[in-house]
Write a protein that holds these residues in place. Structure first.
Motif, short mmCIF file in Angstrom:
data_model
loop_
_atom_site.label_atom_id
_atom_site.label_comp_id
_atom_site.label_asym_id
_atom_site.label_seq_id
_atom_site.Cartn_x
_atom_site.Cartn_y
_atom_site.Cartn_z
N VAL A 149 0.82 -1.21 0.00
CA VAL A 149 0.00 0.00 0.00
C VAL A 149 0.87 1.27 0.00
CG1 VAL A 149 -1.67 1.35 1.35
CG2 VAL A 149 -2.01 -1.11 1.04
N PHE A 150 1.97 1.27 0.75
CA PHE A 150 2.81 2.46 0.88
C PHE A 150 3.88 2.58 -0.21
CE2 PHE A 150 1.56 2.17 5.47
CZ PHE A 150 0.97 3.42 5.56
N LEU A 151 3.89 1.71 -1.20
CA LEU A 151 4.97 1.65 -2.19
C LEU A 151 5.32 3.02 -2.79
CD1 LEU A 151 6.95 -0.16 -3.73
CD2 LEU A 151 5.16 -0.45 -5.46
N TYR A 152 4.33 3.80 -3.16
CA TYR A 152 4.57 5.10 -3.80
C TYR A 152 4.30 6.27 -2.87
CZ TYR A 152 4.67 2.17 -7.92
OH TYR A 152 4.98 1.19 -8.82
N GLY A 153 4.40 6.03 -1.56
CA GLY A 153 4.17 7.10 -0.59
C GLY A 153 5.35 8.04 -0.45
N TRP A 154 6.55 7.63 -0.91
CA TRP A 154 7.77 8.44 -0.77
C TRP A 154 8.54 8.44 -2.08
CZ3 TRP A 154 5.50 5.68 2.96
CH2 TRP A 154 5.32 6.29 4.21
N ASP A 155 9.36 9.46 -2.26
CA ASP A 155 10.24 9.47 -3.42
C ASP A 155 11.53 8.72 -3.09
OD1 ASP A 155 11.95 11.20 -1.99
OD2 ASP A 155 11.31 12.98 -3.09
N GLN A 156 12.46 8.69 -4.03
CA GLN A 156 13.69 7.92 -3.84
C GLN A 156 14.60 8.50 -2.77
OE1 GLN A 156 12.86 9.63 -6.58
NE2 GLN A 156 14.62 10.52 -7.60
N TYR A 157 14.32 9.73 -2.32
CA TYR A 157 15.14 10.37 -1.28
C TYR A 157 14.49 10.28 0.11
CZ TYR A 157 17.16 12.20 -5.52
OH TYR A 157 17.73 12.29 -6.77
N GLY A 158 13.35 9.62 0.20
CA GLY A 158 12.67 9.48 1.48
C GLY A 158 11.74 10.61 1.83
N ASN A 159 11.50 11.52 0.89
CA ASN A 159 10.53 12.59 1.12
C ASN A 159 9.14 12.09 0.78
OD1 ASN A 159 12.59 14.56 1.72
ND2 ASN A 159 13.02 14.60 -0.46
N GLN A 160 8.16 12.49 1.57
CA GLN A 160 6.80 12.05 1.31
C GLN A 160 6.26 12.68 0.03
OE1 GLN A 160 4.28 13.00 4.60
NE2 GLN A 160 4.82 11.16 5.73
N ASN A 161 5.70 11.86 -0.81
CA ASN A 161 4.94 12.35 -1.95
C ASN A 161 3.59 12.82 -1.44
OD1 ASN A 161 6.91 11.59 -3.88
ND2 ASN A 161 6.13 9.49 -3.88
N ALA A 162 2.86 13.54 -2.27
CA ALA A 162 1.46 13.80 -1.96
C ALA A 162 0.75 12.46 -1.96
CB ALA A 162 0.85 14.74 -2.98
N TRP A 163 -0.17 12.28 -1.05
CA TRP A 163 -0.90 11.01 -0.96
C TRP A 163 -2.30 11.22 -1.52
CZ3 TRP A 163 0.14 8.14 4.30
CH2 TRP A 163 1.50 7.85 4.40
N ASP A 164 -2.58 10.56 -2.64
CA ASP A 164 -3.93 10.52 -3.20
C ASP A 164 -4.59 9.27 -2.68
OD1 ASP A 164 -3.90 12.90 -4.82
OD2 ASP A 164 -2.48 11.86 -6.12
N LEU A 165 -5.61 9.46 -1.88
CA LEU A 165 -6.29 8.34 -1.21
C LEU A 165 -7.72 8.20 -1.71
CD1 LEU A 165 -4.94 9.30 2.27
CD2 LEU A 165 -4.61 7.06 1.26
N TYR A 166 -8.07 6.96 -2.05
CA TYR A 166 -9.45 6.62 -2.37
C TYR A 166 -9.88 5.57 -1.35
CZ TYR A 166 -8.79 8.98 -6.81
OH TYR A 166 -8.55 9.92 -7.78
N VAL A 167 -11.03 5.76 -0.75
CA VAL A 167 -11.49 4.84 0.29
C VAL A 167 -12.96 4.49 0.06
CG1 VAL A 167 -9.82 5.55 2.03
CG2 VAL A 167 -11.97 6.79 1.84
N ALA A 168 -13.32 3.29 0.53
CA ALA A 168 -14.71 2.81 0.48
C ALA A 168 -14.86 1.76 1.56
CB ALA A 168 -15.01 2.22 -0.90
N ALA A 169 -16.11 1.42 1.87
CA ALA A 169 -16.40 0.39 2.87
C ALA A 169 -17.30 -0.66 2.23
CB ALA A 169 -17.08 1.00 4.08
N THR A 170 -17.13 -1.90 2.69
CA THR A 170 -17.97 -2.99 2.21
C THR A 170 -18.30 -3.94 3.35
OG1 THR A 170 -18.21 -4.73 0.55
CG2 THR A 170 -16.00 -4.40 1.46
N ALA A 171 -19.49 -4.50 3.29
CA ALA A 171 -19.93 -5.52 4.26
C ALA A 171 -21.02 -6.35 3.60
CB ALA A 171 -20.45 -4.87 5.54
N ASN A 172 -20.84 -7.66 3.62
CA ASN A 172 -21.83 -8.60 3.08
C ASN A 172 -22.31 -8.23 1.68
OD1 ASN A 172 -21.78 -10.29 5.34
ND2 ASN A 172 -23.22 -8.97 6.43
N GLY A 173 -21.41 -7.83 0.82
CA GLY A 173 -21.74 -7.51 -0.56
C GLY A 173 -22.26 -6.10 -0.79
N GLU A 174 -22.51 -5.34 0.26
CA GLU A 174 -22.93 -3.95 0.12
C GLU A 174 -21.71 -3.04 0.17
OE1 GLU A 174 -26.43 -2.32 2.20
OE2 GLU A 174 -26.55 -4.29 3.14
#
Length: 194
Positions: A149-174
């Motif tokens: 999940v965090f693979l592209y959270g930082w650049d090659q120098y260890g600085n945080q990239n901007a984090w574009d987050l998409y989230v959703a919830a699911t339960a029992n097919g809903e």
């Protein structure tokens, strides 16, 4: 004038003397140098990033959910979809204390301890079994899912990239997913703790 000449001579002498090299204290790798929190409320979600050191992968992500599925299903039946910079996972939620469910991900080392031969902990036992030396900091490492999940959270120098987050919830097919578009939040890039 004599005082000024004495000060100049003392300063010149101080500049010529060798200086001892400063050494850092022996803090554990997970020692928090700073504590910067970035959060966004994207109803019915809240995303919270806590950064404890930069540069490097020292941040946690909490995704909290308070939507209609939370009121309809028990916490152990709810899963949260989390996508960070195009890397995603669907994770089992945990019941929270604020009438929510949440997932917690840690990008860096945690629960560090300095291993001595007399210590009988799982981490130290594994460290010594692998031929490790005494007096070395040993830490729990991120899980395969966290690394993914965090693979592209930082650049090659260890600085945080901007984090574009998409989230959703699911339960029992809903799904609670913003009609399939998922809920979106952007956390700013960081190159320092300030």
């Amino acid at each position: 004038m004599k005082l000024l000449n004495s000060l100049v001579a003392a300063l010149a002498l101080a500049l010529l003397l060798p200086t001892s090299q400063a050494e850092a204290s022996d803090y554990p790798p997970d020692y928090a140098v700073c504590n910067v929190t970035d959060s966004k409320l994207v109803s019915p979600f809240e995303v919270i990033r806590r950064t404890t050191k930069l540069p490097g992968r020292f941040a946690t992500l909490t995704v909290s959910y308070r939507g209609y599925l939370k009121n309809k299903y028990p916490a152990d039946q709810i899963y949260l979809f989390v996508k960070l910079n195009n890397q995603y996972a669907t994770l089992k939620a945990t019941a929270g204390t604020n009438n929510d469910v949440y997932v917690y991900l840690n990008a860096g080392p945690r629960n560090c301890g300095k291993c001595m031969r007399y210590m009988n902990t799982p981490l130290c036992n594994a460290h010594f079994a692998a031929g490790g030396q005494e007096g070395v900091w040993v830490c729990e490492q991120p899980s395969a899912t966290e690394n993914h999940v965090f693979l592209y959270g930082w650049d090659q120098y260890g600085n945080q990239n901007a984090w574009d987050l998409y989230v959703a919830a699911t339960a029992n097919g809903e799904w609670d997913s913003n009609t399939g578009a998922n809920f979106y939040a952007r956390l700013p890039a960081r190159s320092s703790c300030w």
